[in-house]
Write a protein that holds these residues in place. Structure first.
Motif, PDB file in Angstrom:
ATOM      1  N   GLY A 157       0.821  -1.203   0.000  1.00  0.00           N
ATOM      2  CA  GLY A 157       0.000   0.000   0.000  1.00  0.00           C
ATOM      3  C   GLY A 157       0.853   1.249   0.000  1.00  0.00           C
ATOM      4  N   ILE A 158       0.395   2.251   0.744  1.00  0.00           N
ATOM      5  CA  ILE A 158       1.080   3.546   0.724  1.00  0.00           C
ATOM      6  C   ILE A 158       1.812   3.805   2.045  1.00  0.00           C
ATOM      7  CG2 ILE A 158      -0.853   5.006   1.481  1.00  0.00           C
ATOM      8  CD1 ILE A 158      -0.091   6.684  -1.189  1.00  0.00           C
ATOM      9  N   ASP A 159       1.841   2.784   2.899  1.00  0.00           N
ATOM     10  CA  ASP A 159       2.616   2.822   4.140  1.00  0.00           C
ATOM     11  C   ASP A 159       4.093   3.006   3.777  1.00  0.00           C
ATOM     12  OD1 ASP A 159       3.690   2.436   6.668  1.00  0.00           O
ATOM     13  OD2 ASP A 159       3.283   0.282   6.740  1.00  0.00           O
ATOM     14  N   GLN A 160       4.746   3.986   4.403  1.00  0.00           N
ATOM     15  CA  GLN A 160       6.140   4.263   4.013  1.00  0.00           C
ATOM     16  C   GLN A 160       7.111   4.178   5.186  1.00  0.00           C
ATOM     17  OE1 GLN A 160       6.073   7.702   1.059  1.00  0.00           O
ATOM     18  NE2 GLN A 160       3.900   7.225   1.305  1.00  0.00           N
ATOM     19  N   HIS A 161       6.721   3.445   6.203  1.00  0.00           N
ATOM     20  CA  HIS A 161       7.614   3.249   7.349  1.00  0.00           C
ATOM     21  C   HIS A 161       8.509   2.050   7.036  1.00  0.00           C
ATOM     22  CE1 HIS A 161       4.207   5.484   9.090  1.00  0.00           C
ATOM     23  NE2 HIS A 161       5.115   5.986   9.902  1.00  0.00           N
ATOM     24  N   GLU A 162       9.777   2.309   6.842  1.00  0.00           N
ATOM     25  CA  GLU A 162      10.681   1.283   6.338  1.00  0.00           C
ATOM     26  C   GLU A 162      11.655   0.740   7.380  1.00  0.00           C
ATOM     27  OE1 GLU A 162      12.347   3.115   2.802  1.00  0.00           O
ATOM     28  OE2 GLU A 162      12.462   1.170   1.831  1.00  0.00           O
TER      29      GLU A 162
ATOM     30  N   LEU B 170       8.799  -0.573  -1.135  1.00  0.00           N
ATOM     31  CA  LEU B 170       7.518   0.060  -0.819  1.00  0.00           C
ATOM     32  C   LEU B 170       6.512  -0.096  -1.947  1.00  0.00           C
ATOM     33  CD1 LEU B 170       8.952   3.477   0.412  1.00  0.00           C
ATOM     34  CD2 LEU B 170       8.019   1.697   1.876  1.00  0.00           C
ATOM     35  N   PHE B 171       5.285   0.317  -1.647  1.00  0.00           N
ATOM     36  CA  PHE B 171       4.201   0.492  -2.629  1.00  0.00           C
ATOM     37  C   PHE B 171       3.804  -0.802  -3.336  1.00  0.00           C
ATOM     38  CE2 PHE B 171       6.632   4.640  -2.753  1.00  0.00           C
ATOM     39  CZ  PHE B 171       5.797   5.285  -1.879  1.00  0.00           C
TER      40      PHE B 171
ATOM     41  N   THR C  23       1.364  -4.117  -4.004  1.00  0.00           N
ATOM     42  CA  THR C  23       0.000  -4.617  -3.860  1.00  0.00           C
ATOM     43  C   THR C  23       0.159  -6.128  -3.706  1.00  0.00           C
ATOM     44  OG1 THR C  23      -0.189  -4.970  -6.224  1.00  0.00           O
ATOM     45  CG2 THR C  23      -0.921  -2.833  -5.384  1.00  0.00           C
TER      46      THR C  23
ATOM     47  N   HIS D 194       3.388  -0.969   9.238  1.00  0.00           N
ATOM     48  CA  HIS D 194       3.302   0.010  10.323  1.00  0.00           C
ATOM     49  C   HIS D 194       2.067   0.892  10.112  1.00  0.00           C
ATOM     50  CE1 HIS D 194       5.091   1.860  13.841  1.00  0.00           C
ATOM     51  NE2 HIS D 194       4.702   3.011  13.366  1.00  0.00           N
ATOM     52  N   SER D 195       1.070   0.314   9.459  1.00  0.00           N
ATOM     53  CA  SER D 195      -0.214   1.014   9.308  1.00  0.00           C
ATOM     54  C   SER D 195      -1.280  -0.081   9.293  1.00  0.00           C
ATOM     55  CB  SER D 195      -0.251   1.799   8.000  1.00  0.00           C
ATOM     56  OG  SER D 195      -0.573   0.943   6.923  1.00  0.00           O
ATOM     57  N   TRP D 196      -2.529   0.359   9.296  1.00  0.00           N
ATOM     58  CA  TRP D 196      -3.607  -0.630   9.335  1.00  0.00           C
ATOM     59  C   TRP D 196      -3.972  -1.155   7.954  1.00  0.00           C
ATOM     60  CZ3 TRP D 196      -6.408   3.186  13.030  1.00  0.00           C
ATOM     61  CH2 TRP D 196      -5.892   3.022  14.326  1.00  0.00           C
ATOM     62  N   GLU D 197      -3.221  -0.798   6.932  1.00  0.00           N
ATOM     63  CA  GLU D 197      -3.519  -1.263   5.571  1.00  0.00           C
ATOM     64  C   GLU D 197      -3.423  -2.783   5.448  1.00  0.00           C
ATOM     65  OE1 GLU D 197      -1.531   1.538   2.503  1.00  0.00           O
ATOM     66  OE2 GLU D 197      -0.867   2.146   4.475  1.00  0.00           O
TER      67      GLU D 197
ATOM     68  N   ALA E  52      -1.258   8.964   5.114  1.00  0.00           N
ATOM     69  CA  ALA E  52      -0.130   8.621   4.234  1.00  0.00           C
ATOM     70  C   ALA E  52      -0.351   9.103   2.797  1.00  0.00           C
ATOM     71  CB  ALA E  52       0.145   7.125   4.291  1.00  0.00           C
TER      72      ALA E  52
ATOM     73  N   LEU F 204      -4.428   3.039  -4.717  1.00  0.00           N
ATOM     74  CA  LEU F 204      -3.471   2.652  -3.676  1.00  0.00           C
ATOM     75  C   LEU F 204      -3.753   3.374  -2.350  1.00  0.00           C
ATOM     76  CD1 LEU F 204      -1.042   0.680  -3.854  1.00  0.00           C
ATOM     77  CD2 LEU F 204       0.452   2.683  -3.961  1.00  0.00           C
TER      78      LEU F 204
ATOM     79  N   PRO G 261      -7.344   2.241   0.980  1.00  0.00           N
ATOM     80  CA  PRO G 261      -7.292   1.526   2.269  1.00  0.00           C
ATOM     81  C   PRO G 261      -6.596   2.309   3.383  1.00  0.00           C
ATOM     82  CG  PRO G 261      -6.520   0.137   0.453  1.00  0.00           C
ATOM     83  CD  PRO G 261      -6.603   1.526  -0.078  1.00  0.00           C
TER      84      PRO G 261
ATOM     85  N   GLN H 277      -4.112   7.498   9.283  1.00  0.00           N
ATOM     86  CA  GLN H 277      -2.939   7.948  10.051  1.00  0.00           C
ATOM     87  C   GLN H 277      -2.821   9.460  10.093  1.00  0.00           C
ATOM     88  OE1 GLN H 277       0.254   5.587   8.192  1.00  0.00           O
ATOM     89  NE2 GLN H 277       0.356   4.389  10.067  1.00  0.00           N
TER      90      GLN H 277
ATOM     91  N   SER I  26      10.386   8.346   5.296  1.00  0.00           N
ATOM     92  CA  SER I  26       9.072   8.953   5.479  1.00  0.00           C
ATOM     93  C   SER I  26       8.308   9.047   4.167  1.00  0.00           C
ATOM     94  CB  SER I  26       9.224  10.315   6.136  1.00  0.00           C
ATOM     95  OG  SER I  26       7.977  10.788   6.535  1.00  0.00           O
TER      96      SER I  26
ATOM     97  N   ARG J 106       7.180  10.065   0.348  1.00  0.00           N
ATOM     98  CA  ARG J 106       7.694  10.420  -0.982  1.00  0.00           C
ATOM     99  C   ARG J 106       6.762  11.378  -1.698  1.00  0.00           C
ATOM    100  NH1 ARG J 106       9.814   6.540   2.165  1.00  0.00           N
ATOM    101  NH2 ARG J 106      11.560   5.475   1.225  1.00  0.00           N
TER     102      ARG J 106
ATOM    103  N   MET K 213      19.151   3.698  10.478  1.00  0.00           N
ATOM    104  CA  MET K 213      18.084   2.722  10.779  1.00  0.00           C
ATOM    105  C   MET K 213      18.698   1.409  11.248  1.00  0.00           C
ATOM    106  SD  MET K 213      15.370   2.999   7.628  1.00  0.00           S
ATOM    107  CE  MET K 213      14.924   4.591   6.948  1.00  0.00           C
TER     108      MET K 213
END
Lengths: 141, 530
Positions: A12-17, A39-40, A42, A63-66, B83, B95, B98, B103, B169, B171, B413
């Motif tokens: 998805g669009i969660d970007q916590h890496e 990331l990103f 499906t 790190h998101s509810w996706e 996000a 995308l 959902p 957040q 974070s 993009r 990290m």
């Protein structure tokens, strides 16, 4: 000896890496082959990448509810592909109720905030073994 | 082993007069080089702004949340997008759906900002935002117009993140040169029309959450400030026209002394840089405004009540350092979008420090301390050494493109992960004093209280698209595209106009991408509207 192949990605669009990068590092240190899908993703792209990389295990970092939206689809897509690749989900957002829900979906293992590196490595190694053993048997001598 | 600060500065068992760098300091707060604070008296500006980072669900839902926090005594507001919003993506993108509103707030058009700020007195409440700057400013300008508040009365800030946003974070999927232009155009626009608003908020919080230490955090912050600043000067904007509009949003970790020293060193470095290097004469351009979030990275999902203590310790450091605004990262942030309960605890923590502890009564209480002055000088030296090293490595744009900063952030990290997993950095409840999960019950109930994506709002956006005046909408997007291509004109100005014509953030960002020779939709799902 053949090494465990693990595909790790975020959906998805969660970007916590942070989590995915940390896990990839210690799996590599444990001599596994990690293919970082980034990331990103499906469910389609992640399964495609895992199949292309001949993954023994798929790791999903969240790190998101996706994940609530994507995991059922990922498991369905994997089943349709005819490949029985174990899926491991990790992320500090996972609660006890989430872990129960994911287990019902057929997710092989879940790691919440308390999981340590050793525990994750051991679990992935155990789950990856059937695929690794098969490749070892097929490998030219 | 000799103890060290979080950044690795060796510590002695105690400090004496011989440790004072350059002997006794006669510097007083409110005077150049502002090590000891921007103002002589901490109370002269009414203390620090107390707020919690908020925004959830639809703009209307976020409006209710903001009003609740103001009722509870919050003295400013700070909004973060979900996000998709943080990535310049509309909520009806396949995308994004959902994640819509889960957040942070979902805001992609003029009406969203009008609804989010409805009933909030924009003429008196400071409005800060982490939403991509040109869009959050455009939205605020329209909300103020609707409420009859003149732009020159608007206070608050918006983050500028041109160098590092693609590497950690959120993009934007825009090239670094264009991201820098977006930042500079926003600052230039606001410098004359919104003179009380800090459009140039350097946000070192978000990238240091990757695990950077305090020296690395401030070095990267200064590199970014200098990069935007040089662009503004090259555009012909006088330094004193925007210098006082620069602020820094920084991170506060658990190393209390080092965090105070970091803030003192930052003020001094900033003052000298602005005066000596960039020729700023207005004292307001030399004394940087500092605002902070307590560290989300220091919070743990285990034994979440401990996070309340962490927030209090960090906020005490910030008050002792004399900052202008504080947000305490909510105690449940390690495992969920902050709950109302956790926001309230964060706000109450600040109120207790403010009203009960007396910590904020005196400016720079550590001024003159053998230890603090020594540590401040060492932080100053190390931060500037790293800035110099980075700038010597090559042109900043090229370093970004080559992944120079990505390497620093990813190394941080990994280092943080290793420090915690190997017990090199103590984290109570995680690698020391852990308890079995079944016993870890206190304040855990909120972790199961999730909320759904704001589908209803997403459907409103879909219906809204069909309702627009197509010709007017297309003409505005065309102007935005031309502005992006031509490299002249102001990108914030065209965004304000495009919002008025019903364009959405995703569409405007998309045509900006096309103007840069990139794909309209970075995820390859949507056709370009032009």
């Amino acid at each position: 000896m053949a090494r465990e192949q693990v595909t790790i990605g975020i959906m998805g669009i969660d970007q916590h890496e942070n989590g995915a990068i940390a896990v990839s590092r210690f799996l590599r240190e444990a001599q596994m082959e990690v293919s970082y899908a980034g990331l990103f993703n499906t469910p389609d792209t992640l399964v495609d990448k895992a199949l292309a990389g001949e993954a023994d295990v798929i790791g999903v970092s969240c790190h998101s509810w996706e994940f609530l939206h994507y995991l059922p689809e990922l498991m369905r897509r994997l089943k349709d592909s005819g490949r029985d690749i174990p899926v491991v989900v990790g992320g500090s957002v996972l609660t006890p109720a989430d872990r129960a829900r994911l287990a019902e979906l057929g997710v092989a293992a879940c790691f919440g905030a308390g999981a340590d590196a050793e525990q994750i490595v051991d679990t992935i190694r155990r789950l990856a073994r059937p695929g690794v053993t098969r490749r070892e048997a097929e490998a030219p001598r | 082993m000799q103890p060290k600060t979080r950044s690795g500065i060796p510590l002695k068992p105690f400090y004496a007069a011989s440790d004072l760098p350059g002997g006794r300091t006669e510097e007083t707060p409110g005077n150049y080089p502002f090590t000891r604070g921007r103002l002589q008296a901490t109370r002269s500006a009414g203390g620090w702004i107390q707020r919690e980072l908020s925004g959830e669900g639809s703009p209307k839902q976020s409006n209710a949340q903001l009003r609740y926090l103001i009722e509870q005594g919050q003295t400013g507001i700070d909004v973060i997008g979900d996000a998709p919003t943080m990535s310049m993506t509309d909520p009806d993108h396949p995308l994004a759906r959902p994640a819509a509103g889960t957040q942070g707030v979902s805001a992609c058009r003029k009406l969203d900002y009008l609804e989010m700020f409805e009933g909030i007195d924009l003429g008196s409440v400071s409005v800060s935002s982490s939403i991509p700057a040109v869009f959050s400013i455009a939205g605020l300008v329209h909300a103020a117009r609707q409420a009859g508040v003149a732009p020159d009365r608007l206070r608050g800030s918006t983050i500028q993140v041109p160098l590092y946003c693609e590497d950690c974070s959120y993009r934007y999927h825009l090239p670094v040169g264009f991201r820098t232009r977006l930042a500079a155009d926003a600052v230039a626009y606001c410098a004359t029309r919104m003179p009380r608003f800090h459009a140039f908020l350097e946000d070192s919080y978000f990238f240091s959450e990757s695990g950077l230490n305090s020296v690395e955090e401030m070095a990267l912050a200064f590199v970014e400030i200098r990069h935007i600043l040089r662009r503004l000067l090259a555009m012909g904007v006088p330094v004193d026209q925007f210098g006082s509009r620069i602020a820094i949003l920084l991170n506060c970790s658990m190393d209390l002394y080092e965090e105070i020293a970091k803030i003192r060193a930052t003020r001094r470095l900033f003052a000298r840089m602005m005066h000596d290097e960039f020729g700023a004469n207005d004292p307001r351009s030399q004394s940087v405004v500092i605002t902070c979030h307590t560290s989300g990275l220091s919070l743990t999902a285990q034994q979440p009540a401990n996070n309340i203590v962490r927030g209090a310790v960090q906020a005490m450091a910030l008050v002792m350092a004399g900052v202008q605004a504080i947000e305490i990262s909510a105690f449940d942030e390690a495992y969920r979008t902050p709950s109302r309960e956790a926001h309230l605890v964060g706000l109450r923590t600040q109120q207790i420090i403010d009203l009960e502890s007396g910590i904020g009564q005196v400016a720079d209480p550590f001024g003159g301390s053998y230890f603090m002055e020594s540590l401040t000088a060492e932080m100053e030296r190390r931060i500037w050494a790293m800035v110099t090293e980075i700038e010597a490595a090559g042109p900043i744009d090229r370093l970004v493109e080559q992944g120079y900063f990505r390497a620093i952030l990813h190394a941080a990290m990994e280092r943080h992960g290793q420090d915690v997993s190997r017990g090199r950095a103590h984290l109570v409840g995680v690698n020391v004093h852990a308890i079995p999960e079944d016993d870890d019950r206190l304040l855990r109930a909120v972790s199961e209280m999730k909320f759904e994506p704001c589908e209803e709002h997403v459907e409103r956006i879909v219906a809204f698209r069909a309702s627009r005046d197509a010709a007017r909408h297309q003409a505005c997007l065309r102007r935005a595209l031309d502005c992006a291509r031509s490299e002249s004109g102001n990108l914030l100005e065209v965004t304000i106009d495009a919002f008025e014509a019903g364009a959405t953030m995703g569409e405007i960002a998309g045509v900006f991408r096309v103007g840069c020779g990139q794909a309209y939709d970075p995820f390859g799902r949507l056709p370009p509207p032009l």
